[in-house]
Design a protein around this motif. Sequence first.
Motif, mmCIF file in Angstrom:
data_model
loop_
_atom_site.group_PDB
_atom_site.id
_atom_site.type_symbol
_atom_site.label_atom_id
_atom_site.label_comp_id
_atom_site.label_asym_id
_atom_site.label_seq_id
_atom_site.Cartn_x
_atom_site.Cartn_y
_atom_site.Cartn_z
ATOM 1 N N TRP A 41 0.833 -1.253 0.060
ATOM 2 C CA TRP A 41 0.101 -0.149 0.077
ATOM 3 C C TRP A 41 1.032 1.200 -0.146
ATOM 4 C CZ3 TRP A 41 -1.245 3.856 3.431
ATOM 5 C CH2 TRP A 41 -2.315 4.694 3.008
ATOM 6 N N ILE A 42 1.761 1.075 0.767
ATOM 7 C CA ILE A 42 2.976 2.552 0.852
ATOM 8 C C ILE A 42 3.411 2.449 -0.531
ATOM 9 C CG2 ILE A 42 4.790 3.271 1.976
ATOM 10 C CD1 ILE A 42 4.094 1.932 4.473
ATOM 11 N N LEU A 43 3.861 1.557 -1.207
ATOM 12 C CA LEU A 43 4.687 1.686 -2.385
ATOM 13 C C LEU A 43 3.488 2.265 -3.516
ATOM 14 C CD1 LEU A 43 6.922 -1.629 -2.437
ATOM 15 C CD2 LEU A 43 7.650 0.957 -2.375
ATOM 16 N N ALA A 44 2.139 1.536 -3.441
ATOM 17 C CA ALA A 44 1.385 2.018 -4.435
ATOM 18 C C ALA A 44 0.901 3.479 -4.077
ATOM 19 C CB ALA A 44 0.003 1.347 -4.189
ATOM 20 N N GLU A 45 1.088 4.012 -2.863
ATOM 21 C CA GLU A 45 0.982 5.337 -2.578
ATOM 22 C C GLU A 45 2.009 6.558 -3.396
ATOM 23 O OE1 GLU A 45 -1.815 7.177 -1.596
ATOM 24 O OE2 GLU A 45 -2.847 5.063 -1.767
ATOM 25 N N LYS A 50 13.245 3.573 0.352
ATOM 26 C CA LYS A 50 13.623 4.333 1.634
ATOM 27 C C LYS A 50 12.708 4.580 2.638
ATOM 28 C CE LYS A 50 17.406 7.494 2.416
ATOM 29 N NZ LYS A 50 18.168 8.454 2.049
ATOM 30 N N GLU A 51 11.738 5.149 2.184
ATOM 31 C CA GLU A 51 10.420 5.321 2.966
ATOM 32 C C GLU A 51 9.920 4.350 3.791
ATOM 33 O OE1 GLU A 51 8.175 8.427 5.047
ATOM 34 O OE2 GLU A 51 9.746 8.688 3.895
ATOM 35 N N VAL A 52 9.798 3.120 2.838
ATOM 36 C CA VAL A 52 9.276 2.115 3.664
ATOM 37 C C VAL A 52 10.026 1.518 4.611
ATOM 38 C CG1 VAL A 52 8.736 -0.364 2.987
ATOM 39 C CG2 VAL A 52 7.764 1.509 1.447
ATOM 40 N N GLY A 53 11.407 1.422 4.264
ATOM 41 C CA GLY A 53 12.649 1.271 5.192
ATOM 42 C C GLY A 53 12.363 2.071 6.737
ATOM 43 N N ARG A 54 12.272 3.264 6.361
ATOM 44 C CA ARG A 54 12.207 4.224 7.589
ATOM 45 C C ARG A 54 10.999 3.798 8.676
ATOM 46 N NH1 ARG A 54 9.603 8.324 9.415
ATOM 47 N NH2 ARG A 54 8.429 8.706 7.692
ATOM 48 N N ILE A 55 9.626 3.544 7.915
ATOM 49 C CA ILE A 55 8.670 3.344 8.497
ATOM 50 C C ILE A 55 8.777 1.981 9.153
ATOM 51 C CG2 ILE A 55 6.266 2.690 8.088
ATOM 52 C CD1 ILE A 55 6.155 4.814 5.838
ATOM 53 N N PHE A 56 9.197 1.097 8.464
ATOM 54 C CA PHE A 56 9.514 -0.242 9.336
ATOM 55 C C PHE A 56 10.799 -0.351 10.149
ATOM 56 C CE2 PHE A 56 6.144 -1.137 6.185
ATOM 57 C CZ PHE A 56 5.129 -1.659 6.949
ATOM 58 N N GLY A 57 11.570 0.777 10.207
ATOM 59 C CA GLY A 57 12.897 0.465 10.779
ATOM 60 C C GLY A 57 13.525 -0.437 10.338
#
Length: 58
Positions: A41-45, A50-57
């Motif tokens: 969902w985050i990638l689809a947005e 890098k942002e996904v990695g930051r969100i999931f640590g």
Amino acid sequence: MNIKVDSKPIEQMNVVAAIFLNELETIVEQVATDKEFCIFWILAEGKAYKEVGRIFGV
């Protein structure tokens, strides 16, 4: 009164893309874990990996 309405292919492409994304989201929701679905969902947005990695640590 004779009114001519032009259809715009760009708008139609947006509708087709939205329908495709909705169908894809339904499939991913059925087969993916919660975390995988959130990543999808985050990638689809339009977020970057890098942002996904930051969100999931990661």
